[in-house]
Design an enzyme around this catalytic site. Structure first.
Site, PDB file in Angstrom:
ATOM      1  N   ARG A  93       0.833  -1.205   0.000  1.00  0.00           N
ATOM      2  CA  ARG A  93       0.000   0.000   0.000  1.00  0.00           C
ATOM      3  C   ARG A  93       0.870   1.260   0.000  1.00  0.00           C
ATOM      4  NH1 ARG A  93      -5.530  -0.204  -0.933  1.00  0.00           N
ATOM      5  NH2 ARG A  93      -5.656   1.760   0.184  1.00  0.00           N
ATOM      6  N   THR A  99      -4.919   6.621  -2.976  1.00  0.00           N
ATOM      7  CA  THR A  99      -5.878   6.223  -4.019  1.00  0.00           C
ATOM      8  C   THR A  99      -5.964   7.252  -5.150  1.00  0.00           C
ATOM      9  OG1 THR A  99      -7.174   5.146  -2.283  1.00  0.00           O
ATOM     10  CG2 THR A  99      -8.294   5.576  -4.370  1.00  0.00           C
ATOM     11  N   ARG A 115       1.579   5.567  -7.820  1.00  0.00           N
ATOM     12  CA  ARG A 115       0.446   6.404  -8.243  1.00  0.00           C
ATOM     13  C   ARG A 115       0.873   7.861  -8.442  1.00  0.00           C
ATOM     14  NH1 ARG A 115      -4.083   3.503  -4.315  1.00  0.00           N
ATOM     15  NH2 ARG A 115      -4.886   2.030  -5.870  1.00  0.00           N
ATOM     16  N   ASN A 144      -5.096   5.076 -11.544  1.00  0.00           N
ATOM     17  CA  ASN A 144      -4.075   4.932 -10.497  1.00  0.00           C
ATOM     18  C   ASN A 144      -3.225   3.662 -10.622  1.00  0.00           C
ATOM     19  OD1 ASN A 144      -5.968   3.129  -9.627  1.00  0.00           O
ATOM     20  ND2 ASN A 144      -6.577   4.280  -7.811  1.00  0.00           N
ATOM     21  N   HIS A 147      -3.659  -1.933  -7.966  1.00  0.00           N
ATOM     22  CA  HIS A 147      -4.531  -2.254  -6.835  1.00  0.00           C
ATOM     23  C   HIS A 147      -3.720  -3.046  -5.822  1.00  0.00           C
ATOM     24  CE1 HIS A 147      -7.860  -3.763  -4.447  1.00  0.00           C
ATOM     25  NE2 HIS A 147      -7.205  -4.920  -4.460  1.00  0.00           N
TER      26      HIS A 147
HETATM   27  P1  ADP Z   1      -7.635   1.779  -3.231  1.00  0.00           P
HETATM   28  O1  ADP Z   1      -7.558   1.334  -4.666  1.00  0.00           O
HETATM   29  O2  ADP Z   1      -6.545   2.743  -2.869  1.00  0.00           O
HETATM   30  O3  ADP Z   1      -7.768   0.627  -2.259  1.00  0.00           O
HETATM   31  P2  ADP Z   1     -10.477   2.235  -2.752  1.00  0.00           P
HETATM   32  O4  ADP Z   1     -10.569   0.804  -2.330  1.00  0.00           O
HETATM   33  O5  ADP Z   1     -11.042   3.264  -1.855  1.00  0.00           O
HETATM   34  O6  ADP Z   1      -8.981   2.641  -3.089  1.00  0.00           O
HETATM   35  O7  ADP Z   1     -11.217   2.400  -4.148  1.00  0.00           O
HETATM   36  C1  ADP Z   1     -11.117   1.418  -5.169  1.00  0.00           C
HETATM   37  C2  ADP Z   1     -10.949   2.116  -6.493  1.00  0.00           C
HETATM   38  O8  ADP Z   1     -12.110   2.921  -6.771  1.00  0.00           O
HETATM   39  C3  ADP Z   1      -9.784   3.102  -6.535  1.00  0.00           C
HETATM   40  O9  ADP Z   1      -8.554   2.484  -6.846  1.00  0.00           O
HETATM   41  C4  ADP Z   1     -10.222   4.056  -7.609  1.00  0.00           C
HETATM   42  O10 ADP Z   1      -9.990   3.491  -8.897  1.00  0.00           O
HETATM   43  C5  ADP Z   1     -11.720   4.140  -7.378  1.00  0.00           C
HETATM   44  N1  ADP Z   1     -12.064   5.245  -6.464  1.00  0.00           N
HETATM   45  C6  ADP Z   1     -12.057   5.245  -5.114  1.00  0.00           C
HETATM   46  N2  ADP Z   1     -12.454   6.421  -4.609  1.00  0.00           N
HETATM   47  C7  ADP Z   1     -12.731   7.216  -5.674  1.00  0.00           C
HETATM   48  C8  ADP Z   1     -13.201   8.553  -5.823  1.00  0.00           C
HETATM   49  N3  ADP Z   1     -13.471   9.335  -4.772  1.00  0.00           N
HETATM   50  N4  ADP Z   1     -13.376   9.032  -7.074  1.00  0.00           N
HETATM   51  C9  ADP Z   1     -13.102   8.253  -8.148  1.00  0.00           C
HETATM   52  N5  ADP Z   1     -12.664   6.981  -8.084  1.00  0.00           N
HETATM   53  C10 ADP Z   1     -12.478   6.453  -6.860  1.00  0.00           C
HETATM   54 MG    MG Z   2      -9.287  -0.735  -1.861  1.00  0.00          MG
END
Ligand code: ADP
Ligand code: MG
Length: 223
Positions: A93, A99, A115, A144, A147
């Site tokens: 992470r 994110t 990212r 981004n 995952h």
């Molecule tokens: P991460 O990928 O950092 O674990 P999350 O699990 O919160 O983040 O979200 C999953 C995916 O959804 C993100 O990687 C991103 O592609 C999308 N996402 C999350 N939050 C947003 C947001 N506020 N606006 C647009 N896309 C988002």
């Molecule tokens: Mg996530």
């Protein structure tokens, strides 16, 4: 000593299209972790929705699914990796960064993250070309690139969703199937899918492809 984690990493379609897989793998590598599984996967909608099931009600859900499906990069392939090691979930992470790539680029602690280096964001458009606004906020698409699972339970679910047992190096397979943890995530997800009247559960809630019916039987027997 903290426990060793097995965690899922995805290199999203733009990572492959822009030939960034080598850079990303280099950046993810750490002496404390090893790769326990790796493959290139053609993603379909069921898999993408099962992966992001927790975001189903979010305004960005549909575009995030399309992004994972490769619809913005003419490439339906994703590279899936399982990393194993001490604090692997947190280590990955941190190397990925926040994110939102824009946040990553402005966070002094994340400047060298994947990212921050390669990510970008774009406003989501309506059919008429205007910016999509939901509840007063513009909806953005976060390109981004990667995952990484966010906790032990999600990691277990996600590794099982993307990999078959035989895809994971044998010694590390035990980690995901260890007693006590094995059905916990699966039970929760079967329940939530059922409550939502969602058919996705049938295809996806398979502790390594165990039919949902069988999981329900096991849950009943456990009382
Ligand atoms: P991460 O990928 O950092 O674990 P999350 O699990 O919160 O983040 O979200 C999953 C995916 O959804 C993100 O990687 C991103 O592609 C999308 N996402 C999350 N939050 C947003 C947001 N506020 N606006 C647009 N896309 C988002
Ligand atoms: Mg996530």
């Amino acid at each position: 000593m903290s426990e060793k984690d097995l965690t899922l990493v995805l290199i999203k379609p733009d990572g492959l299209t822009h030939s960034l897989t080598g850079d990303i793998l280099t950046q993810l590598s750490a002496p404390s972790m090893e790769i326990a599984g790796a493959k290139v996967v053609s993603v379909d909608r069921d898999l993408a929705e099962a992966h992001y099931w927790e975001h189903k009600e979010k305004p960005y859900f549909e575009t995030t699914i399309r992004y994972l499906l490769g619809e913005y990069h003419s490439n339906h392939r994703v590279m899936a990796l399982a990393y194993y090691g001490e604090d692997a979930i947190a280590t990955i992470r941190k190397k990925m960064g926040p994110t939102n790539p824009l946040v990553a680029k402005h966070d002094p602690a994340a400047l060298t993250s994947i990212r921050a280096k390669y990510g970008s964001i774009e406003p989501v458009k309506n059919d008429d070309g205007s910016d999509m606004i939901i509840n007063g906020s513009t909806v953005f698409l976060f390109f981004n690139l990667v995952h990484g699972s966010d906790g032990p339970q999600t990691a277990e679910y996600e590794v099982k969703l993307w990999f078959q047992p035989e895809d994971i190096a044998e010694a590390k397979r035990v980690q995901v199937a260890k007693p006590g943890s094995r059905f916990e995530t699966v039970e929760r997800i079967v329940r939530e899918f059922d409550q939502a009247g969602n058919q996705l559960g049938e295809k996806t809630v398979l502790a390594w492809k165990k039919p949902a019916e069988q999981v329900r039987e096991e849950m009943k027997n456990k009382g």
